[in-house]
Each structure stands twice: as C-alpha cells, then as structure tokens.
Design a protein around this motif. Structure first.
Motif, mmCIF file in Angstrom:
data_model
loop_
_atom_site.group_PDB
_atom_site.id
_atom_site.type_symbol
_atom_site.label_atom_id
_atom_site.label_comp_id
_atom_site.label_asym_id
_atom_site.label_seq_id
_atom_site.Cartn_x
_atom_site.Cartn_y
_atom_site.Cartn_z
ATOM 1 N N ALA A 100 0.825 -1.233 0.204
ATOM 2 C CA ALA A 100 -0.068 -0.147 -0.324
ATOM 3 C C ALA A 100 0.390 1.100 -0.358
ATOM 4 O O ALA A 100 1.753 1.195 0.627
ATOM 5 N N ALA A 101 0.342 2.459 -1.294
ATOM 6 C CA ALA A 101 1.128 3.533 -0.612
ATOM 7 C C ALA A 101 0.564 4.682 0.091
ATOM 8 O O ALA A 101 -0.753 3.823 0.966
ATOM 9 N N ALA A 102 1.311 5.249 0.930
ATOM 10 C CA ALA A 102 1.324 6.273 1.648
ATOM 11 C C ALA A 102 -0.175 7.013 1.878
ATOM 12 O O ALA A 102 -0.323 7.153 0.280
ATOM 13 N N ARG A 103 -0.584 7.241 1.966
ATOM 14 C CA ARG A 103 -1.824 8.219 2.285
ATOM 15 C C ARG A 103 -1.728 9.237 3.476
ATOM 16 O O ARG A 103 -1.510 8.888 4.365
ATOM 17 N N PRO A 104 -2.972 10.396 3.036
ATOM 18 C CA PRO A 104 -2.460 11.365 4.951
ATOM 19 C C PRO A 104 -3.194 10.508 6.085
ATOM 20 O O PRO A 104 -2.748 11.084 7.158
ATOM 21 N N VAL A 105 -4.833 10.102 5.274
ATOM 22 C CA VAL A 105 -5.078 9.267 7.037
ATOM 23 C C VAL A 105 -4.906 7.370 6.648
ATOM 24 O O VAL A 105 -4.968 6.829 5.669
ATOM 25 N N VAL A 106 -4.562 6.959 7.874
ATOM 26 C CA VAL A 106 -4.881 5.739 7.884
ATOM 27 C C VAL A 106 -5.414 5.429 9.377
ATOM 28 O O VAL A 106 -5.299 5.679 10.444
ATOM 29 N N VAL A 107 -5.740 4.113 8.620
ATOM 30 C CA VAL A 107 -6.955 3.670 9.969
ATOM 31 C C VAL A 107 -6.731 2.630 10.671
ATOM 32 O O VAL A 107 -6.567 1.117 8.817
ATOM 33 N N LEU A 108 -6.021 1.763 11.118
ATOM 34 C CA LEU A 108 -6.188 0.230 11.185
ATOM 35 C C LEU A 108 -6.131 -0.180 11.995
ATOM 36 O O LEU A 108 -6.918 0.029 13.660
ATOM 37 N N ALA A 109 -7.400 -1.407 11.404
ATOM 38 C CA ALA A 109 -8.645 -2.061 12.599
ATOM 39 C C ALA A 109 -8.590 -3.499 12.770
ATOM 40 O O ALA A 109 -8.169 -3.933 12.631
ATOM 41 N N ALA A 110 -8.114 -3.624 14.262
ATOM 42 C CA ALA A 110 -8.021 -3.982 15.546
ATOM 43 C C ALA A 110 -8.592 -5.103 15.181
ATOM 44 O O ALA A 110 -8.985 -5.746 16.525
ATOM 45 N N ASN A 111 -8.557 -5.688 14.261
ATOM 46 C CA ASN A 111 -10.404 -6.701 14.346
ATOM 47 C C ASN A 111 -10.280 -8.391 14.440
ATOM 48 O O ASN A 111 -11.068 -9.744 13.741
ATOM 49 N N GLY A 112 -8.923 -8.953 14.902
ATOM 50 C CA GLY A 112 -9.109 -10.145 14.901
ATOM 51 C C GLY A 112 -8.121 -10.687 14.888
ATOM 52 O O GLY A 112 -7.000 -9.680 13.966
ATOM 53 N N GLY A 113 -7.681 -11.892 13.986
ATOM 54 C CA GLY A 113 -6.625 -12.186 13.516
ATOM 55 C C GLY A 113 -5.802 -12.783 15.005
ATOM 56 O O GLY A 113 -5.896 -12.962 15.277
ATOM 57 N N PRO A 114 -4.396 -13.355 13.793
ATOM 58 C CA PRO A 114 -3.330 -13.916 14.780
ATOM 59 C C PRO A 114 -2.743 -12.318 16.136
ATOM 60 O O PRO A 114 -3.175 -11.912 16.427
ATOM 61 N N ALA A 115 -2.528 -12.982 17.348
ATOM 62 C CA ALA A 115 -2.250 -12.416 18.618
ATOM 63 C C ALA A 115 -1.400 -11.479 18.025
ATOM 64 O O ALA A 115 -1.480 -10.300 18.692
ATOM 65 N N ASP A 116 -0.518 -11.968 17.076
ATOM 66 C CA ASP A 116 0.391 -11.124 16.992
ATOM 67 C C ASP A 116 0.628 -9.722 15.971
ATOM 68 O O ASP A 116 0.827 -8.461 15.650
ATOM 69 N N ALA A 117 -0.615 -10.008 15.038
ATOM 70 C CA ALA A 117 -1.311 -8.903 14.070
ATOM 71 C C ALA A 117 -1.078 -7.963 14.304
ATOM 72 O O ALA A 117 -1.169 -6.908 12.969
ATOM 73 N N VAL A 118 -2.007 -7.213 15.185
ATOM 74 C CA VAL A 118 -1.526 -5.275 15.583
ATOM 75 C C VAL A 118 -0.194 -5.569 15.738
ATOM 76 O O VAL A 118 0.368 -3.990 14.967
ATOM 77 N N ALA A 119 0.337 -5.601 16.409
ATOM 78 C CA ALA A 119 1.934 -5.767 16.282
ATOM 79 C C ALA A 119 2.477 -5.848 14.873
ATOM 80 O O ALA A 119 3.924 -4.794 14.792
ATOM 81 N N LEU A 150 1.665 2.761 10.641
ATOM 82 C CA LEU A 150 2.310 4.124 10.984
ATOM 83 C C LEU A 150 3.053 4.714 9.712
ATOM 84 O O LEU A 150 3.628 6.266 9.575
ATOM 85 N N ALA A 151 4.009 4.282 9.356
ATOM 86 C CA ALA A 151 4.712 4.201 8.105
ATOM 87 C C ALA A 151 4.024 5.020 7.009
ATOM 88 O O ALA A 151 4.653 6.152 5.833
ATOM 89 N N ARG A 152 2.740 5.265 6.387
ATOM 90 C CA ARG A 152 2.129 4.920 5.577
ATOM 91 C C ARG A 152 1.069 6.254 5.790
ATOM 92 O O ARG A 152 0.359 6.500 4.777
ATOM 93 N N ALA A 153 1.262 6.769 7.300
ATOM 94 C CA ALA A 153 0.062 7.993 7.683
ATOM 95 C C ALA A 153 0.938 8.590 7.177
ATOM 96 O O ALA A 153 2.103 9.385 8.156
ATOM 97 N N GLY A 154 0.421 9.416 6.573
ATOM 98 C CA GLY A 154 0.468 11.034 6.158
ATOM 99 C C GLY A 154 0.764 11.975 7.772
ATOM 100 O O GLY A 154 1.526 13.124 7.982
ATOM 101 N N ALA A 155 -0.813 11.969 7.731
ATOM 102 C CA ALA A 155 -0.937 12.768 8.572
ATOM 103 C C ALA A 155 -1.303 12.817 10.239
ATOM 104 O O ALA A 155 -1.536 13.018 11.060
ATOM 105 N N LEU A 156 -1.716 10.943 10.113
ATOM 106 C CA LEU A 156 -2.678 10.650 11.170
ATOM 107 C C LEU A 156 -3.376 8.780 11.199
ATOM 108 O O LEU A 156 -2.809 9.036 9.847
#
Length: 95
Positions: free
Chosen positions: A45-64, A71-77
C-alpha cells in the motif's frame, strides 16, 4: 484514506477482490477513494494522509506486525481501533 484490517477483510475489499487482484490494486493506485486492505498487505500500500488500522481479529501478533507499516504510511494521522488492552500491550503504554 487507507483502512487496514487485521482480521476479517472489510466487506468492500472482499467484494472488490472477487473481480481479481489486478482490478483491486488498480483502484488503490487510482487513489480516488478510501481503500480497504488486509494489514498483511501494508507493504504493498502507498502512503495516504490518513490511515486507520482496525484491529478486528486475526493472529495474536497481528496488530504488532501491522502497526509499524501503518504508521509509516500515515502522512498526517494514524487511527488505531480495537481492543484497548491489546493495543496498549503492543504500544507498551496506556493510551
């Protein structure tokens, strides 16, 4: 805006992927609208001004695993949504 999910795909992403990967990622490249992706695809994915990370399940370490790329792709927020205890444990602080 880029929305990343750690568990089940957003319904829009699931629908668009039914037309094939090429068409799906062409919409990403067009940058015309909100783009929904699996967090494991964050490197694509390319950078965008706003990135939302929805921790909606997946493996235990998915959020980490997804957080640095998001964070690297969030230009402003960067907005992180999900279970507060899980997110706090990943961040190492109460936020």
């Amino acid at each position: 805006m880029l929305v990343l999910t750690t568990g089940e795909l957003h319904p829009w992403a699931a629908h668009e992927l039914s037309f094939g990967e090429a068409a799906y990622w062409a919409q990403h490249d067009a940058r015309d609208d909100v783009f929904y992706a699996d967090a494991t695809q964050v490197e694509r994915a390319a950078a965008r001004p706003v990135v939302v990370l929805a921790a909606n399940g997946g493996p235990a370490d998915a959020v980490a695993a997804a957080l640095p790329g998001a964070l690297a792709r969030a230009g402003a927020l960067l907005v992180v949504c999900g279970d507060a205890q899980q997110i706090n444990s990943v961040l190492g602080a109460g936020v």
